[in-house]
Design a protein around this motif. Sequence first.
Motif, PDB file in Angstrom:
ATOM      1  N   THR A 168       0.831  -1.205   0.000  1.00  0.00           N
ATOM      2  CA  THR A 168       0.000   0.000   0.000  1.00  0.00           C
ATOM      3  C   THR A 168       0.865   1.255   0.000  1.00  0.00           C
ATOM      4  OG1 THR A 168      -1.764  -1.178   1.165  1.00  0.00           O
ATOM      5  CG2 THR A 168      -1.843   1.228   1.217  1.00  0.00           C
ATOM      6  N   ALA A 169       1.949   1.231   0.770  1.00  0.00           N
ATOM      7  CA  ALA A 169       2.863   2.377   0.795  1.00  0.00           C
ATOM      8  C   ALA A 169       3.428   2.654  -0.605  1.00  0.00           C
ATOM      9  CB  ALA A 169       3.992   2.122   1.785  1.00  0.00           C
ATOM     10  N   PHE A 170       3.846   1.607  -1.296  1.00  0.00           N
ATOM     11  CA  PHE A 170       4.418   1.776  -2.635  1.00  0.00           C
ATOM     12  C   PHE A 170       3.369   2.281  -3.622  1.00  0.00           C
ATOM     13  CE2 PHE A 170       8.069  -0.333  -0.977  1.00  0.00           C
ATOM     14  CZ  PHE A 170       9.115  -0.074  -1.861  1.00  0.00           C
ATOM     15  N   LEU A 171       2.152   1.749  -3.541  1.00  0.00           N
ATOM     16  CA  LEU A 171       1.106   2.183  -4.468  1.00  0.00           C
ATOM     17  C   LEU A 171       0.687   3.626  -4.187  1.00  0.00           C
ATOM     18  CD1 LEU A 171      -0.694   1.385  -6.830  1.00  0.00           C
ATOM     19  CD2 LEU A 171      -2.376   0.541  -5.183  1.00  0.00           C
ATOM     20  N   PHE A 172       0.539   3.967  -2.913  1.00  0.00           N
ATOM     21  CA  PHE A 172       0.207   5.353  -2.562  1.00  0.00           C
ATOM     22  C   PHE A 172       1.265   6.319  -3.100  1.00  0.00           C
ATOM     23  CE2 PHE A 172      -2.845   5.053   1.359  1.00  0.00           C
ATOM     24  CZ  PHE A 172      -3.750   4.359   0.580  1.00  0.00           C
ATOM     25  N   ALA A 173       2.522   5.938  -2.935  1.00  0.00           N
ATOM     26  CA  ALA A 173       3.610   6.802  -3.414  1.00  0.00           C
ATOM     27  C   ALA A 173       3.537   6.995  -4.927  1.00  0.00           C
ATOM     28  CB  ALA A 173       4.958   6.213  -3.022  1.00  0.00           C
ATOM     29  N   GLU A 174       3.179   5.925  -5.656  1.00  0.00           N
ATOM     30  CA  GLU A 174       3.035   6.022  -7.108  1.00  0.00           C
ATOM     31  C   GLU A 174       1.970   7.044  -7.492  1.00  0.00           C
ATOM     32  OE1 GLU A 174       4.656   4.715  -9.663  1.00  0.00           O
ATOM     33  OE2 GLU A 174       6.080   3.634  -8.385  1.00  0.00           O
ATOM     34  N   HIS A 175       0.997   7.226  -6.620  1.00  0.00           N
ATOM     35  CA  HIS A 175      -0.107   8.135  -6.905  1.00  0.00           C
ATOM     36  C   HIS A 175       0.010   9.464  -6.148  1.00  0.00           C
ATOM     37  CE1 HIS A 175      -2.573   5.413  -9.385  1.00  0.00           C
ATOM     38  NE2 HIS A 175      -2.036   4.456  -8.660  1.00  0.00           N
ATOM     39  N   GLY A 176       1.187   9.731  -5.624  1.00  0.00           N
ATOM     40  CA  GLY A 176       1.445  11.043  -5.042  1.00  0.00           C
ATOM     41  C   GLY A 176       0.894  11.280  -3.653  1.00  0.00           C
ATOM     42  N   ILE A 177       0.561  10.223  -2.935  1.00  0.00           N
ATOM     43  CA  ILE A 177       0.085  10.369  -1.561  1.00  0.00           C
ATOM     44  C   ILE A 177       1.271  10.294  -0.617  1.00  0.00           C
ATOM     45  CG2 ILE A 177      -1.401   9.421   0.248  1.00  0.00           C
ATOM     46  CD1 ILE A 177      -3.124   8.176  -1.963  1.00  0.00           C
ATOM     47  N   ASN A 178       1.506  11.345   0.154  1.00  0.00           N
ATOM     48  CA  ASN A 178       2.581  11.337   1.139  1.00  0.00           C
ATOM     49  C   ASN A 178       2.259  10.305   2.212  1.00  0.00           C
ATOM     50  OD1 ASN A 178       3.928  13.588  -0.122  1.00  0.00           O
ATOM     51  ND2 ASN A 178       2.373  14.903   0.790  1.00  0.00           N
ATOM     52  N   ILE A 179       3.299   9.682   2.781  1.00  0.00           N
ATOM     53  CA  ILE A 179       3.040   8.570   3.686  1.00  0.00           C
ATOM     54  C   ILE A 179       3.865   8.629   4.971  1.00  0.00           C
ATOM     55  CG2 ILE A 179       2.140   6.856   2.062  1.00  0.00           C
ATOM     56  CD1 ILE A 179       4.948   5.847   1.634  1.00  0.00           C
ATOM     57  N   ILE A 180       3.223   8.182   6.031  1.00  0.00           N
ATOM     58  CA  ILE A 180       3.881   7.916   7.305  1.00  0.00           C
ATOM     59  C   ILE A 180       3.829   6.405   7.473  1.00  0.00           C
ATOM     60  CG2 ILE A 180       3.866   8.306   9.800  1.00  0.00           C
ATOM     61  CD1 ILE A 180       2.029  10.806   9.118  1.00  0.00           C
ATOM     62  N   ILE A 181       4.982   5.761   7.456  1.00  0.00           N
ATOM     63  CA  ILE A 181       5.012   4.304   7.548  1.00  0.00           C
ATOM     64  C   ILE A 181       5.442   3.892   8.950  1.00  0.00           C
ATOM     65  CG2 ILE A 181       5.261   3.731   5.111  1.00  0.00           C
ATOM     66  CD1 ILE A 181       8.288   3.750   5.443  1.00  0.00           C
ATOM     67  N   CYS A 182       4.693   2.968   9.523  1.00  0.00           N
ATOM     68  CA  CYS A 182       4.900   2.571  10.914  1.00  0.00           C
ATOM     69  C   CYS A 182       5.177   1.080  11.024  1.00  0.00           C
ATOM     70  CB  CYS A 182       3.662   2.899  11.753  1.00  0.00           C
ATOM     71  SG  CYS A 182       3.087   4.591  11.595  1.00  0.00           S
ATOM     72  N   GLY A 183       6.006   0.734  11.991  1.00  0.00           N
ATOM     73  CA  GLY A 183       6.306  -0.671  12.250  1.00  0.00           C
ATOM     74  C   GLY A 183       7.401  -0.791  13.284  1.00  0.00           C
ATOM     75  N   ARG A 184       7.663  -2.019  13.684  1.00  0.00           N
ATOM     76  CA  ARG A 184       8.701  -2.250  14.691  1.00  0.00           C
ATOM     77  C   ARG A 184      10.093  -2.382  14.066  1.00  0.00           C
ATOM     78  NH1 ARG A 184       6.844  -7.349  17.961  1.00  0.00           N
ATOM     79  NH2 ARG A 184       6.105  -7.927  15.875  1.00  0.00           N
ATOM     80  N   ARG A 185      10.159  -2.838  12.809  1.00  0.00           N
ATOM     81  CA  ARG A 185      11.454  -3.117  12.177  1.00  0.00           C
ATOM     82  C   ARG A 185      11.974  -1.860  11.477  1.00  0.00           C
ATOM     83  NH1 ARG A 185       9.433  -8.781   9.561  1.00  0.00           N
ATOM     84  NH2 ARG A 185       7.595  -7.463   9.186  1.00  0.00           N
ATOM     85  N   LYS A 186      12.767  -1.100  12.216  1.00  0.00           N
ATOM     86  CA  LYS A 186      13.192   0.228  11.749  1.00  0.00           C
ATOM     87  C   LYS A 186      14.023   0.158  10.474  1.00  0.00           C
ATOM     88  CE  LYS A 186      14.772   4.649  13.593  1.00  0.00           C
ATOM     89  NZ  LYS A 186      15.230   5.368  14.793  1.00  0.00           N
ATOM     90  N   GLU A 187      14.873  -0.838  10.358  1.00  0.00           N
ATOM     91  CA  GLU A 187      15.713  -0.947   9.164  1.00  0.00           C
ATOM     92  C   GLU A 187      14.865  -1.141   7.913  1.00  0.00           C
ATOM     93  OE1 GLU A 187      18.933  -0.252   8.860  1.00  0.00           O
ATOM     94  OE2 GLU A 187      18.681   0.347  10.955  1.00  0.00           O
ATOM     95  N   ARG A 188      13.820  -1.928   8.025  1.00  0.00           N
ATOM     96  CA  ARG A 188      12.928  -2.119   6.882  1.00  0.00           C
ATOM     97  C   ARG A 188      12.213  -0.814   6.530  1.00  0.00           C
ATOM     98  NH1 ARG A 188       9.707  -7.821   6.391  1.00  0.00           N
ATOM     99  NH2 ARG A 188      11.439  -9.254   6.789  1.00  0.00           N
ATOM    100  N   LEU A 189      11.811  -0.080   7.552  1.00  0.00           N
ATOM    101  CA  LEU A 189      11.166   1.210   7.311  1.00  0.00           C
ATOM    102  C   LEU A 189      12.114   2.157   6.580  1.00  0.00           C
ATOM    103  CD1 LEU A 189       9.380   1.777  10.754  1.00  0.00           C
ATOM    104  CD2 LEU A 189       8.292   1.152   8.592  1.00  0.00           C
ATOM    105  N   LYS A 190      13.372   2.149   6.973  1.00  0.00           N
ATOM    106  CA  LYS A 190      14.365   3.007   6.327  1.00  0.00           C
ATOM    107  C   LYS A 190      14.553   2.624   4.859  1.00  0.00           C
ATOM    108  CE  LYS A 190      17.128   4.282  10.391  1.00  0.00           C
ATOM    109  NZ  LYS A 190      18.454   4.133  11.051  1.00  0.00           N
ATOM    110  N   GLU A 191      14.526   1.330   4.574  1.00  0.00           N
ATOM    111  CA  GLU A 191      14.666   0.862   3.191  1.00  0.00           C
ATOM    112  C   GLU A 191      13.499   1.343   2.333  1.00  0.00           C
ATOM    113  OE1 GLU A 191      14.989  -3.364   3.366  1.00  0.00           O
ATOM    114  OE2 GLU A 191      16.906  -3.349   4.446  1.00  0.00           O
ATOM    115  N   ILE A 192      12.308   1.252   2.893  1.00  0.00           N
ATOM    116  CA  ILE A 192      11.118   1.713   2.165  1.00  0.00           C
ATOM    117  C   ILE A 192      11.177   3.224   1.955  1.00  0.00           C
ATOM    118  CG2 ILE A 192       8.597   1.925   2.252  1.00  0.00           C
ATOM    119  CD1 ILE A 192       8.637  -0.705   3.917  1.00  0.00           C
ATOM    120  N   GLN A 193      11.564   3.939   2.997  1.00  0.00           N
ATOM    121  CA  GLN A 193      11.688   5.398   2.893  1.00  0.00           C
ATOM    122  C   GLN A 193      12.681   5.783   1.793  1.00  0.00           C
ATOM    123  OE1 GLN A 193      13.682   7.463   6.148  1.00  0.00           O
ATOM    124  NE2 GLN A 193      12.136   9.092   6.069  1.00  0.00           N
TER     125      GLN A 193
END
Length: 251
Positions: free
Chosen positions: A18-43
Amino acid sequence: MDKTALITGATSGIGKATAFLFAEHGINIIICGRRKERLKEIQKALNEKVKVHILSFDIRDKHAVHNAINTLPEDFSKIDILINNAGNAHGLDSVEQGNIEDWDAMLDINVKGLLYISKAIIPKMIANKSGHIINIGSTAGKEVYPNGNVYCASKHAVDALNQGMRIDLNKYGIKVGAINPGLVETEFSEVRFKGDKEKANTVYKGFTPLKPEDIADIIHFAVTRPYHVNIADLVVMPTAQASSTIVNKEL
């Protein structure tokens, strides 16, 4: 669309898709989770497309949830869309053999975690007189299957909360809806079977399950409808699935 969405459970599966699809359509995102390294990769992967902010916390910890939301910078303070996606299944035992720690984990994440993050975000939406909440439920919230007991109970709670939120927030013009997937090939079964990948993989053999991207596409469709249209409650299953216990392994 100049909007910001907060997505819980964004490190994998439906949340990540969902984060990737939202980004494709120009929706800014706040991504949350416990695995910080994965969040950084997505960011890092999405930063060039939209504004991305990460929040790393355990959704079971109400203080951590509220502290994290209170740290949001000004650019991300107006949250238009909340995707309550974080959730897990732990174990697949009959109720008399159930593990209490597994029960606690499912109720704490699937029910209380959803409430904690909603409680932190809803006042912002009320202040803005707008907002859209999508709760990710499950077909397990519509029917109970053998050995599903507490997991099904937690998802039935999500179903009830979705209805209750929609009623209570109606007067503020906030849209509330649920997407209830059947079998989706994610880390779900691996977590349920506590890291047993071989056992987890058997769940999706012999048919074509849903993919995280399928659900992300439906979520995006729901949040981009005109204001007067609210998809209140939607069940989606792979073609091979007729119910929680009936799956045509030949499709």
